[in-house]
Design an enzyme around this catalytic site. Structure first.
Site, mmCIF file in Angstrom:
data_model
loop_
_atom_site.group_PDB
_atom_site.id
_atom_site.type_symbol
_atom_site.label_atom_id
_atom_site.label_comp_id
_atom_site.label_asym_id
_atom_site.label_seq_id
_atom_site.Cartn_x
_atom_site.Cartn_y
_atom_site.Cartn_z
ATOM 1 N N SER A 145 42.020 45.266 47.384
ATOM 2 C CA SER A 145 42.356 44.109 48.368
ATOM 3 C C SER A 145 42.148 44.947 49.844
ATOM 4 O O SER A 145 41.102 45.674 50.131
ATOM 5 C CB SER A 145 43.521 43.557 48.325
ATOM 6 O OG SER A 145 43.778 42.364 49.326
ATOM 7 N N ASP A 221 40.331 33.972 42.415
ATOM 8 C CA ASP A 221 41.294 34.714 43.451
ATOM 9 C C ASP A 221 41.426 33.699 44.827
ATOM 10 O O ASP A 221 40.227 33.105 45.123
ATOM 11 C CB ASP A 221 40.283 35.739 43.886
ATOM 12 C CG ASP A 221 41.056 36.608 45.050
ATOM 13 O OD1 ASP A 221 41.832 36.471 45.818
ATOM 14 O OD2 ASP A 221 40.914 37.932 44.799
ATOM 15 N N HIS A 254 43.722 37.561 42.135
ATOM 16 C CA HIS A 254 43.873 38.619 42.962
ATOM 17 C C HIS A 254 44.945 39.557 42.414
ATOM 18 O O HIS A 254 45.202 40.558 43.181
ATOM 19 C CB HIS A 254 44.268 38.146 44.251
ATOM 20 C CG HIS A 254 44.066 39.081 45.355
ATOM 21 N ND1 HIS A 254 42.749 39.429 45.668
ATOM 22 C CD2 HIS A 254 44.959 39.896 46.242
ATOM 23 C CE1 HIS A 254 42.894 40.341 46.824
ATOM 24 N NE2 HIS A 254 44.225 40.530 47.267
#
Length: 277
Positions: A145, A221, A254
């Site tokens: 991320s 995600d 995620h």
């Protein structure tokens, strides 16, 4: 460096150290996994950069990477995601301030006093690792991320320093998405040229190159379309003839359930590149 945690893991040691950072002007924690072979020889290093709200604990406790680092004889260094402390500027939100350093050098008050994560990851931390641990000069970088963003930026801006780069669910166009725009406006003000120095898609469009980029992205995600925009990276790499290994995974989100599912393949990827160099 002060040893504050030590855990036996897959024949090696998962340690956590505390040290004072000259770059960040605060105490910092960093996780270091030393595989069994580190007892007798110097090994290459994989730097892992974590995402928003994380610290040094998330990756070392949730990813299961130690099994693969031991198998492939790689030291894994997992720093915190920002400067820390009561004297360090912060914000009442998860995507700015402590836990959200964005791996850049802030230029605007109050952030510029401590938020020099780019310098810390590029210069200070590798020097400490080389001095305190049985590490060779060969290193690779990865992250998740915000940390995937940091890994891509550091590799693209310093292609001779990192043997390889990979990322999970990276923010590839931060200057075009809310997370990046809000952070950049605070840390760098409205200097859009400075924003582009920390934007992987922009860096590639300006001619920055690496030999290859590996990315894994989950298609369930929640941040994929609005914040991450992995296809932007795929498109610019195709246009600029940069080799990629970009994989999309149905059903994965995620979280560290996703990271832990594929971290073994990332470590094997870096091990192969590090052993070739």
């Amino acid at each position: 460096m002060e040893l504050i945690e030590k855990h036996a893991s897959f024949g090696g040691w998962q340690n956590v150290y505390r040290h004072y950072s000259q770059s960040l002007k605060c105490e910092m924690n960093v996780g270091v996994y030393l595989p069994p072979k580190a007892a007798n020889e110097k090994l290459p290093v994989l730097y892992w950069l974590s995402g928003l709200t994380c610290n040094e604990q998330n990756f070392i406790t949730k990813s299961g990477m130690q099994r693969y680092a031991a198998e492939h004889n790689i030291i894994v260094v997992a720093p915190d995601t920002s400067p820390r402390g009561s004297h360090v500027a912060d914000a009442d939100r998860y995507d700015l301030g402590q836990g959200a350093g964005f791996y850049l050098n802030a230029t605007q008050a109050p952030w510029n006093e401590h938020y020099k994560m780019y310098d810390y990851i590029r210069n200070e931390l590798p020097d400490l690792v080389m001095h305190h641990f049985p590490a060779t000069a060969k290193k690779s970088i990865s992250g998740h991320s915000m940390g995937g963003l940091g890994a891509l930026v550091l590799a693209l801006r310093n292609p001779d320093e990192y043997v390889s780069v990979s990322a999970f669910s990276p923010i590839v166009s931060p200057s075009q998405v809310p997370w990046g725009q809000q952070a950049f406006a605070a840390y760098l003000a409205e200097n859009k040229d400075a924003w582009l120095d920390y934007d992987p898609v922009s860096l590639i469009s300006q001619g920055q190159r690496v030999a290859e980029i590996m990315v894994d992205q989950g298609l369930s995600d929640d941040f994929y379309a609005e914040q991450l925009r992995t296809p932007n990276l795929e498109k610019i790499c195709q246009e600029m003839n940069i080799k990629t290994l970009i994989r999309y995974h149905e059903g994965y989100d995620h979280s560290y359930y996703f990271v832990s599912s594929f971290i073994g393949e990332h470590i094997a990827y870096h091990a192969n590149k590090l052993n070739m160099r």
